[in-house]
Design a protein around this motif. Structure first.
Motif, PDB file in Angstrom:
ATOM      1  N   ARG A 301       3.371   7.585  -0.273  1.00  0.00           N
ATOM      2  CA  ARG A 301       2.894   7.939  -1.615  1.00  0.00           C
ATOM      3  C   ARG A 301       1.834   9.035  -1.559  1.00  0.00           C
ATOM      4  O   ARG A 301       1.812   9.914  -2.426  1.00  0.00           O
ATOM      5  N   ALA A 302       0.979   8.967  -0.551  1.00  0.00           N
ATOM      6  CA  ALA A 302      -0.095   9.957  -0.447  1.00  0.00           C
ATOM      7  C   ALA A 302       0.455  11.360  -0.251  1.00  0.00           C
ATOM      8  O   ALA A 302      -0.099  12.343  -0.771  1.00  0.00           O
ATOM      9  N   LYS A 303       1.564  11.469   0.469  1.00  0.00           N
ATOM     10  CA  LYS A 303       2.119  12.797   0.759  1.00  0.00           C
ATOM     11  C   LYS A 303       3.158  13.241  -0.265  1.00  0.00           C
ATOM     12  O   LYS A 303       3.207  14.424  -0.647  1.00  0.00           O
ATOM     13  N   VAL A 304       3.998  12.317  -0.738  1.00  0.00           N
ATOM     14  CA  VAL A 304       5.136  12.691  -1.580  1.00  0.00           C
ATOM     15  C   VAL A 304       4.829  12.515  -3.069  1.00  0.00           C
ATOM     16  O   VAL A 304       5.482  13.093  -3.922  1.00  0.00           O
ATOM     17  N   ASN A 305       3.829  11.696  -3.369  1.00  0.00           N
ATOM     18  CA  ASN A 305       3.469  11.406  -4.757  1.00  0.00           C
ATOM     19  C   ASN A 305       4.614  10.711  -5.502  1.00  0.00           C
ATOM     20  O   ASN A 305       4.853  10.949  -6.677  1.00  0.00           O
ATOM     21  N   LEU A 306       5.322   9.864  -4.765  1.00  0.00           N
ATOM     22  CA  LEU A 306       6.404   9.051  -5.308  1.00  0.00           C
ATOM     23  C   LEU A 306       6.363   7.689  -4.643  1.00  0.00           C
ATOM     24  O   LEU A 306       5.842   7.544  -3.533  1.00  0.00           O
ATOM     25  N   SER A 307       6.952   6.681  -5.298  1.00  0.00           N
ATOM     26  CA  SER A 307       7.171   5.401  -4.627  1.00  0.00           C
ATOM     27  C   SER A 307       8.334   5.565  -3.652  1.00  0.00           C
ATOM     28  O   SER A 307       9.210   6.414  -3.844  1.00  0.00           O
ATOM     29  N   GLY A 371       5.833  -6.752 -13.232  1.00  0.00           N
ATOM     30  CA  GLY A 371       4.825  -7.168 -14.203  1.00  0.00           C
ATOM     31  C   GLY A 371       3.416  -6.854 -13.748  1.00  0.00           C
ATOM     32  O   GLY A 371       3.194  -6.016 -12.868  1.00  0.00           O
ATOM     33  N   LYS A 372       2.456  -7.554 -14.333  1.00  0.00           N
ATOM     34  CA  LYS A 372       1.049  -7.322 -14.025  1.00  0.00           C
ATOM     35  C   LYS A 372       0.771  -7.650 -12.569  1.00  0.00           C
ATOM     36  O   LYS A 372       1.285  -8.614 -12.020  1.00  0.00           O
ATOM     37  N   LEU A 373      -0.096  -6.832 -11.961  1.00  0.00           N
ATOM     38  CA  LEU A 373      -0.394  -6.981 -10.542  1.00  0.00           C
ATOM     39  C   LEU A 373      -1.435  -8.061 -10.286  1.00  0.00           C
ATOM     40  O   LEU A 373      -2.316  -8.311 -11.107  1.00  0.00           O
ATOM     41  N   THR A 374      -1.327  -8.686  -9.112  1.00  0.00           N
ATOM     42  CA  THR A 374      -2.360  -9.602  -8.641  1.00  0.00           C
ATOM     43  C   THR A 374      -3.248  -8.856  -7.645  1.00  0.00           C
ATOM     44  O   THR A 374      -2.949  -7.723  -7.255  1.00  0.00           O
ATOM     45  N   GLU A 375      -4.327  -9.505  -7.200  1.00  0.00           N
ATOM     46  CA  GLU A 375      -5.265  -8.847  -6.277  1.00  0.00           C
ATOM     47  C   GLU A 375      -4.616  -8.506  -4.940  1.00  0.00           C
ATOM     48  O   GLU A 375      -5.036  -7.571  -4.259  1.00  0.00           O
ATOM     49  N   SER A 376      -3.600  -9.264  -4.528  1.00  0.00           N
ATOM     50  CA  SER A 376      -2.959  -9.035  -3.222  1.00  0.00           C
ATOM     51  C   SER A 376      -1.834  -8.008  -3.302  1.00  0.00           C
ATOM     52  O   SER A 376      -1.163  -7.757  -2.302  1.00  0.00           O
ATOM     53  N   GLU A 377      -1.618  -7.425  -4.483  1.00  0.00           N
ATOM     54  CA  GLU A 377      -0.530  -6.468  -4.675  1.00  0.00           C
ATOM     55  C   GLU A 377      -1.118  -5.096  -5.040  1.00  0.00           C
ATOM     56  O   GLU A 377      -1.468  -4.849  -6.196  1.00  0.00           O
ATOM     57  N   PRO A 378      -1.233  -4.196  -4.071  1.00  0.00           N
ATOM     58  CA  PRO A 378      -1.955  -2.934  -4.309  1.00  0.00           C
ATOM     59  C   PRO A 378      -1.157  -1.845  -5.012  1.00  0.00           C
ATOM     60  O   PRO A 378      -1.737  -0.885  -5.517  1.00  0.00           O
ATOM     61  N   PHE A 379       0.187  -1.968  -5.059  1.00  0.00           N
ATOM     62  CA  PHE A 379       0.991  -0.837  -5.507  1.00  0.00           C
ATOM     63  C   PHE A 379       1.558  -1.043  -6.909  1.00  0.00           C
ATOM     64  O   PHE A 379       2.304  -1.988  -7.156  1.00  0.00           O
ATOM     65  N   ASP A 380       1.172  -0.149  -7.812  1.00  0.00           N
ATOM     66  CA  ASP A 380       1.818  -0.136  -9.123  1.00  0.00           C
ATOM     67  C   ASP A 380       2.932   0.901  -9.098  1.00  0.00           C
ATOM     68  O   ASP A 380       3.164   1.563  -8.095  1.00  0.00           O
ATOM     69  N   GLU A 381       3.651   1.035 -10.215  1.00  0.00           N
ATOM     70  CA  GLU A 381       4.752   1.985 -10.298  1.00  0.00           C
ATOM     71  C   GLU A 381       4.547   2.904 -11.499  1.00  0.00           C
ATOM     72  O   GLU A 381       4.242   2.440 -12.604  1.00  0.00           O
ATOM     73  N   GLU A 382       4.693   4.195 -11.264  1.00  0.00           N
ATOM     74  CA  GLU A 382       4.637   5.223 -12.299  1.00  0.00           C
ATOM     75  C   GLU A 382       3.361   5.139 -13.144  1.00  0.00           C
ATOM     76  O   GLU A 382       3.374   5.369 -14.353  1.00  0.00           O
ATOM     77  N   SER A 383       2.262   4.758 -12.483  1.00  0.00           N
ATOM     78  CA  SER A 383       0.936   4.676 -13.127  1.00  0.00           C
ATOM     79  C   SER A 383       0.934   3.742 -14.339  1.00  0.00           C
ATOM     80  O   SER A 383       0.171   3.938 -15.292  1.00  0.00           O
ATOM     81  N   THR A 384       1.765   2.707 -14.284  1.00  0.00           N
ATOM     82  CA  THR A 384       1.837   1.746 -15.397  1.00  0.00           C
ATOM     83  C   THR A 384       0.790   0.641 -15.269  1.00  0.00           C
ATOM     84  O   THR A 384       0.503  -0.057 -16.246  1.00  0.00           O
ATOM     85  N   GLY A 385       0.248   0.454 -14.052  1.00  0.00           N
ATOM     86  CA  GLY A 385      -0.617  -0.696 -13.817  1.00  0.00           C
ATOM     87  C   GLY A 385       0.170  -1.964 -13.519  1.00  0.00           C
ATOM     88  O   GLY A 385      -0.419  -3.007 -13.225  1.00  0.00           O
ATOM     89  N   TRP A 386       1.484  -1.876 -13.601  1.00  0.00           N
ATOM     90  CA  TRP A 386       2.366  -2.990 -13.256  1.00  0.00           C
ATOM     91  C   TRP A 386       3.098  -2.671 -11.954  1.00  0.00           C
ATOM     92  O   TRP A 386       3.240  -1.507 -11.586  1.00  0.00           O
ATOM     93  N   GLY A 387       3.561  -3.722 -11.276  1.00  0.00           N
ATOM     94  CA  GLY A 387       4.283  -3.523 -10.021  1.00  0.00           C
ATOM     95  C   GLY A 387       5.264  -4.652  -9.769  1.00  0.00           C
ATOM     96  O   GLY A 387       5.421  -5.565 -10.576  1.00  0.00           O
TER      97      GLY A 387
END
Length: 410
Positions: A301-307, A371-387
Motif C-alpha cells: 500500500r505504501a508504494k502502490v497506493n492500492l489494496s 464493516g467497522k474496524l476493530t483495534e486489531s484490524e489496521p487496514f481499511d479500504e478506499e479510505s472508508t474507515g471500514w475493512g
C-alpha cells in the motif's frame, strides 16, 4: 598477437553468456486497460509491476530481469487474441490474465494451438482470476495454470457457510451474462438445493457484462421478491454500481459475493450502510491476521497506493520463480513440468499445491465480511474507515472439488 587472439576467444563466449543471463524475461499482461473493466485492469497491472520490481531487486529469475508488457484487451476475447499474438511476436513466452473467463477460455485455446503448431516456441498462460470451472475441467490445457480458486470451489465453501446460517430463507441470484456468471448461478442453485432445500430461490437474473450503467430496475426486482440475501459473482463496475443502486433504493439484505473488494466495491458498501452484511470469499485479505501477509500489505500500500486485491498474484510470481529454479531453466516446457504438483507456502499462511491433474492451484481460502474496524484490524479500504473481518478459514484439504480434466500432454 597470438596470446591476444586466444584471450579474445575465451572472453567473447563469456560476454555472450553474461548478456544472455541479463536478457529480460517478458510477461505479457493481457487485461482491460480501457472501457468498463479498466479500474480492475489497472490495479492488476500495478500489482504485477510491483511483483516484478520485487523479484528484480533480488536478481530476477535465474538472473533474468522480469519485464511486464501491458496489453489492453478491453475485456474482449477477440481483442485478447490479437494482443496475445502481438506478445508472441515480441518474444513473449509467458502471458498472464484474469478478468473475464470468456477471455480466459479464448487464451487457453489460443496458446494450446500455438504450442502444437510451433514446437520449440511454446507459451504458458498463467491465469490469476478467470475462474470458470470449465478451464480446469472439459476445457483444461497442459499450457494453462490457474492460481485463483475456481468458482465451484468458492461456491462450495460459500454455501457451506450459508447452510448453517438459519436466517437465510429467500435468495436472489444476479450475475453477469457470460461463462463465469452462468457458472455462479448454476453452482449456487445446485449446492444450495442440496445443502438447504428449504431456501427459496426467489429470483435468478443475468445481465450484460460491463454494459449496465443503472441497476435500479434490477434492485427493484430484488426488493419486490422479498429476498433476504443476494448471491452475485459481479466484479468491477458491475458490483459497485449494483450496490450504489441498492443504497439509493434503501435495500438492506445480506450479500454473498466473490469480488466485493474490487475497485469501488468497498465505497459502495459503506454508502449502503451494510455493516457486516457483505461477505466475500478470497484466498487472502488485508486483515487476515497473518503477520507476514499483513507486513506485505503495508509495504504494498505504501508504494502502490492500492489494496492488495490479488494475493494470488504474489503466489503466482513466487511459484514461477520456484519452478524455474527447480527446472534450472526459463524454458516454458521445463517450467510447466516443474509446476505440476509443486507445493508452496502461500502469502496468507498454509500450504497450497498446483494439482497435476488439471493445473488448478489448491490453497486455503477465507470468508470475510466488511464493516467497522476493530483495534486489531489496521487496514481499511478506499479510505472508508471500514475493512474486512475474518469470518471463516477453509484449509486446503477442505477447499477441493474433483476434476473431469482429461489433459493432453506434450
Amino acid at each position: 598477437m597470438r596470446k591476444l587472439t586466444l584471450a579474445i576467444a575465451v572472453i567473447v563466449p563469456m560476454l555472450g553468456h553474461a548478456a544472455s543471463a541479463e536478457d529480460s524475461l517478458k510477461i505479457g499482461y493481457i487485461d482491460p486497460l480501457s472501457g468498463g473493466g479498466a479500474s480492475v485492469g489497472e490495479g492488476g497491472l500495478k500489482t504485477f509491476q510491483y511483483l516484478a520490481d520485487e523479484l528484480n531487486v533480488k536478481g530476477g529469475i535465474l538472473g533474468h530481469k522480469i519485464e511486464i508488457v501491458p496489453l489492453d484487451n478491453k475485456t474482449n476475447p477477440q481483442e485478447s487474441l490479437v494482443q496475445a499474438q502481438k506478445a508472441i511476436d515480441a518474444g513473449v513466452h509467458y502471458i498472464t490474465q484474469g478478468n473475464g473467463s470468456s477471455v480466459g477460455a479464448a487464451l487457453s485455446d489460443f496458446v494450446t494451438k500455438n504450442n502444437s503448431r510451433n514446437p520449440g516456441k511454446e507459451v504458458l498462460y498463467f491465469n490469476y482470476a478467470a475462474v470458470d470451472p470449465s478451464l480446469t475441467n472439459e476445457k483444461c490445457s497442459y499450457w494453462h495454470f490457474r492460481w485463483d480458486a475456481s468458482s465451484d470451489i468458492k461456491m462450495e465453501a460459500l454455501t457451506n457457510y450459508m447452510k448453517d446460517t438459519a436466517s437465510i430463507k429467500k435468495v436472489y441470484l444476479i450475475n453477469q451474462d457470460y461463462s463465469f456468471g452462468q457458472s455462479v448461478r448454476t453452482d449456487a442453485r445446485k449446492m444450495l438445493g442440496a445443502k438447504r432445500p428449504d431456501i427459496q430461490i426467489v429470483g435468478d437474473e443475468l445481465h450484460p457484462l460491463l454494459k449496465v450503467t443503472d441497476f435500479s430496475p434490477y434492485i427493484a426486482k430484488i426488493k419486490a421478491s422479498g429476498a433476504d440475501s443476494v448471491v452475485t459473482g459481479n466484479w468491477g463496475q458491475d458490483f459497485a454500481l449494483l450496490l450504489k443502486a441498492a443504497a439509493d433504493a434503501g435495500l438492506k439484505v445480506n450479500w454473498y459475493t466473490y469480488y466485493a473488494g474490487g475497485a469501488g466495491g468497498p465505497t459502495a458498501i459503506k454508502q449502503t450502510g451494510l455493516d457486516g452484511q457483505v461477505f466475500q470469499i478470497t484466498e487472502g485479505f488485508a486483515n487476515s491476521g497473518n503477520k507476514a501477509a499483513m507486513d506485505y500489505e503495508k509495504a504494498f500500500r505504501a508504494k502502490v497506493n492500492l489494496s492488495l486485491w490479488y494475493p494470488r498474484a504474489v503466489n503466482e510470481m513466487r511459484m514461477f520463480k520456484a519452478a524455474a529454479e527447480k527446472a534450472n531453466s526459463i524454458d516454458p516446457v521445463k517450467v510447466a513440468a516443474a509446476l505440476e504438483d509443486l507445493k508452496f507456502d502461500v502469502l496468507d499462511g498454509g500450504q497450497g499445491i498446483m494439482r497435476k491433474d488439471d493445473h488448478q492451484f489448491l490453497q486455503p481460502i477465507y470468508i470475510s465480511s466488511f464493516g467497522k474496524l476493530t483495534e486489531s484490524e489496521p487496514f481499511d479500504e478506499e479510505s472508508t474507515g471500514w475493512g474486512w473481518h475474518l469470518v471463516s478459514r477453509i484449509d486446503t484439504p477442505q477447499a477441493m472439488v474433483s476434476t473431469t480434466c482429461k489433459m493432453a500432454r506434450p
